[in-house]
Design a protein around this motif. Structure first.
Motif, PDB file in Angstrom:
ATOM      1  N   GLU A 142       8.940  -7.503  -3.287  1.00 60.37           N
ATOM      2  CA  GLU A 142       8.319  -6.487  -3.614  1.00 60.37           C
ATOM      3  C   GLU A 142       6.799  -6.869  -4.043  1.00 60.37           C
ATOM      4  O   GLU A 142       6.752  -7.745  -4.792  1.00 60.37           O
ATOM      5  CB  GLU A 142       9.034  -5.625  -4.737  1.00 60.37           C
ATOM      6  CG  GLU A 142       8.340  -4.534  -5.249  1.00 60.37           C
ATOM      7  CD  GLU A 142       8.915  -3.765  -6.208  1.00 60.37           C
ATOM      8  OE1 GLU A 142       8.391  -3.267  -7.157  1.00 60.37           O
ATOM      9  OE2 GLU A 142      10.442  -3.810  -6.206  1.00 60.37           O
ATOM     10  N   LEU A 160       3.290  -5.522  -5.725  1.00 58.99           N
ATOM     11  CA  LEU A 160       2.683  -4.341  -6.550  1.00 58.99           C
ATOM     12  C   LEU A 160       1.256  -4.747  -6.384  1.00 58.99           C
ATOM     13  O   LEU A 160       0.729  -5.760  -7.039  1.00 58.99           O
ATOM     14  CB  LEU A 160       3.212  -4.678  -7.914  1.00 58.99           C
ATOM     15  CG  LEU A 160       2.328  -3.852  -8.904  1.00 58.99           C
ATOM     16  CD1 LEU A 160       2.312  -2.045  -8.583  1.00 58.99           C
ATOM     17  CD2 LEU A 160       3.100  -4.025 -10.323  1.00 58.99           C
ATOM     18  N   ASN A 218       4.591  -1.519  -3.468  1.00 60.52           N
ATOM     19  CA  ASN A 218       4.161  -0.704  -4.802  1.00 60.52           C
ATOM     20  C   ASN A 218       2.594  -0.662  -5.275  1.00 60.52           C
ATOM     21  O   ASN A 218       1.964  -1.646  -5.364  1.00 60.52           O
ATOM     22  CB  ASN A 218       5.058  -1.314  -6.113  1.00 60.52           C
ATOM     23  CG  ASN A 218       4.923  -0.315  -7.316  1.00 60.52           C
ATOM     24  OD1 ASN A 218       4.430   0.621  -7.380  1.00 60.52           O
ATOM     25  ND2 ASN A 218       5.545  -0.975  -8.099  1.00 60.52           N
ATOM     26  N   ASN A 274       0.571   1.539  -8.091  1.00 61.78           N
ATOM     27  CA  ASN A 274       0.689   2.565  -9.298  1.00 61.78           C
ATOM     28  C   ASN A 274      -0.249   3.663  -9.379  1.00 61.78           C
ATOM     29  O   ASN A 274      -1.384   3.337  -9.419  1.00 61.78           O
ATOM     30  CB  ASN A 274       0.753   1.667 -10.847  1.00 61.78           C
ATOM     31  CG  ASN A 274       2.046   0.961 -10.963  1.00 61.78           C
ATOM     32  OD1 ASN A 274       2.964   1.191 -10.517  1.00 61.78           O
ATOM     33  ND2 ASN A 274       2.055   0.040 -11.618  1.00 61.78           N
ATOM     34  N   THR A 314       7.986   2.492  -0.148  1.00 64.74           N
ATOM     35  CA  THR A 314       6.962   2.784  -0.920  1.00 64.74           C
ATOM     36  C   THR A 314       7.077   3.149  -2.424  1.00 64.74           C
ATOM     37  O   THR A 314       8.306   3.926  -2.582  1.00 64.74           O
ATOM     38  CB  THR A 314       5.860   3.600  -0.268  1.00 64.74           C
ATOM     39  OG1 THR A 314       6.521   4.977   0.005  1.00 64.74           O
ATOM     40  CG2 THR A 314       5.140   2.935   0.755  1.00 64.74           C
ATOM     41  N   LYS A 315       6.363   2.878  -3.166  1.00 66.44           N
ATOM     42  CA  LYS A 315       6.858   2.852  -4.867  1.00 66.44           C
ATOM     43  C   LYS A 315       5.739   3.150  -5.603  1.00 66.44           C
ATOM     44  O   LYS A 315       4.530   2.583  -5.197  1.00 66.44           O
ATOM     45  CB  LYS A 315       7.508   1.561  -5.233  1.00 66.44           C
ATOM     46  CG  LYS A 315       8.085   1.426  -6.480  1.00 66.44           C
ATOM     47  CD  LYS A 315       8.899   0.437  -6.981  1.00 66.44           C
ATOM     48  CE  LYS A 315       9.239   0.278  -8.578  1.00 66.44           C
ATOM     49  NZ  LYS A 315       9.843  -0.879  -8.617  1.00 66.44           N
ATOM     50  N   SER A 316       5.550   3.926  -6.788  1.00 67.12           N
ATOM     51  CA  SER A 316       4.669   4.070  -7.372  1.00 67.12           C
ATOM     52  C   SER A 316       5.004   4.359  -8.879  1.00 67.12           C
ATOM     53  O   SER A 316       6.108   4.249  -9.166  1.00 67.12           O
ATOM     54  CB  SER A 316       3.693   5.116  -7.196  1.00 67.12           C
ATOM     55  OG  SER A 316       2.514   5.104  -7.868  1.00 67.12           O
ATOM     56  N   CYS A 322       6.408   9.189  -0.739  1.00 66.70           N
ATOM     57  CA  CYS A 322       6.908   8.016  -1.468  1.00 66.70           C
ATOM     58  C   CYS A 322       8.494   7.725  -1.945  1.00 66.70           C
ATOM     59  O   CYS A 322       8.684   9.006  -2.224  1.00 66.70           O
ATOM     60  CB  CYS A 322       5.919   7.969  -3.010  1.00 66.70           C
ATOM     61  SG  CYS A 322       6.005   6.418  -4.120  1.00 66.70           S
ATOM     62  N   SER A 341       6.710  -1.060 -14.456  1.00 63.20           N
ATOM     63  CA  SER A 341       6.848  -0.686 -12.887  1.00 63.20           C
ATOM     64  C   SER A 341       7.652  -1.861 -12.102  1.00 63.20           C
ATOM     65  O   SER A 341       8.296  -1.206 -11.187  1.00 63.20           O
ATOM     66  CB  SER A 341       5.340  -1.203 -12.372  1.00 63.20           C
ATOM     67  OG  SER A 341       5.263  -0.969 -11.051  1.00 63.20           O
ATOM     68  N   SER A 342       7.952  -2.870 -12.740  1.00 64.87           N
ATOM     69  CA  SER A 342       8.909  -3.628 -12.154  1.00 64.87           C
ATOM     70  C   SER A 342      10.277  -3.927 -12.835  1.00 64.87           C
ATOM     71  O   SER A 342      11.143  -4.828 -12.672  1.00 64.87           O
ATOM     72  CB  SER A 342       8.133  -5.038 -11.620  1.00 64.87           C
ATOM     73  OG  SER A 342       7.653  -5.647 -12.870  1.00 64.87           O
ATOM     74  N   ALA A 350      13.504  -3.801 -11.058  1.00 67.54           N
ATOM     75  CA  ALA A 350      13.314  -3.611  -9.646  1.00 67.54           C
ATOM     76  C   ALA A 350      14.335  -4.099  -8.546  1.00 67.54           C
ATOM     77  O   ALA A 350      14.295  -3.757  -7.487  1.00 67.54           O
ATOM     78  CB  ALA A 350      11.901  -4.524  -9.379  1.00 67.54           C
TER      79      ALA A 350
END
Length: 293
Positions: free
Chosen positions: A133, A135, A158, A160, A196-198, A223, A273-274, A277
């Protein structure tokens, strides 16, 4: 500084396990966002044998007033040995899932995209079963650099959102909300097999309506994964906390996110955020992207 409520207390870690992880990181001269950004979950994550690696740092070219990463030091030239050392750490820690992030490197033409790619290649060489992953920063809107990263096919991309549009000037003055949404939109278009990630911080003065609008904006660009967590003031010189959000509101946002179509929503006061994860591996089994769907 406002007194933290009970729900923001963290469990004391088992320091022997934490020490083992720190020993590997020091031995290989690696940075982690866990340490550099004063993450409240450092004990839990290190105790579980995981970490979020911070590459191309620790000096950042931006000065976001919520972030504890150093922006006063001058960024150094990229270290060509960093990808190999990171891959060695992933192997020694026996990680099933690794998160690789970076400081902003606006001084680099590609924003550091090539170093992300080298890290992916090095990890896959030594630990081919480990899912990756990334970021990433916004790359100053360099979509060619974004394409370079996505061509290396990390399992998760990812980026943010951090906060609501109204608060960007105060919270993320060198960022741009529309650019963030565009990055996530283009990521799905360039490489639809990549999840996809946020992530969003709360407690900075945003309203519930604004949070839900951001969530809808993210779903509007397809997302997949969202994290929502309480902002905590790292030091007295950083932005203050406007409000400590009760866990019930995090639960309501999680329910709303699932209702509007996120594949996964991790929402709690201590979410980062992680945080957890590695759960994305289960998501990948449930919603495989082998055909780009």
């Amino acid at each position: 500084m406002t007194v933290k409520p009970d729900w923001l207390r963290v469990k004391a870690p088992q320091w022997q396990r934490v020490g083992n992880v720190k020993e590997i990181l020091r031995d290989l001269s690696l940075n982690t966002v866990c340490e550099e950004a004063s993450c409240p979950n450092i004990g839990e994550c290190f105790n579980a044998g995981t970490a979020t690696f911070l590459i191309m740092g620790p000096a950042c070219t931006r000065a976001c007033p919520y972030c504890d990463i150093d922006f006063e030091k001058k960024p150094q030239a990229l270290d060509p040995t960093e990808p190999t050392r990171l891959a060695q750490a992933v192997s020694r820690m026996r990680l099933n899932h690794v998160v690789i992030t970076s400081v902003n490197r606006d001084d680099l033409e590609d924003g550091g995209a090539s170093q992300f790619v080298r890290c992916i290649e090095a990890v896959r060489l030594q630990s081919p079963q480990t899912t990756i992953e990334l970021l990433i920063p916004d790359l100053c809107g360099n979509w060619k650099a974004l394409e370079i990263i996505l061509q290396a096919q990390p399992e998760v991309l990812n980026h943010n959102t951090e906060t609501v549009p109204r608060l960007y000037r105060r919270v993320r003055p060198q960022g741009n909300y529309e650019r963030t949404i565009e990055l996530l939109k283009r990521s799905r278009e360039i490489e639809p097999r990549v999840y996809t990630k946020s992530g969003i911080m709360v407690g900075l003065g945003e309203t519930d309506t604004e949070i839900r609008q951001v969530m809808e904006d993210l779903r509007g660009v397809d997302c997949d994964i969202l994290t929502i967590g309480q902002y905590l003031q790292p030091t007295a010189k950083h932005l203050g906390v406007n409000e400590f959000i009760h866990p019930d509101r995090f639960a309501a946002w999680k329910a709303f996110g699932e209702e509007i179509g996120f594949l996964q929503v991790v929402s709690s006061p201590l979410t980062r955020s992680s945080y957890h994860a590695e759960q994305v591996r289960k998501l990948m089994e449930l919603y495989p992207r082998t055909n780009g769907s």
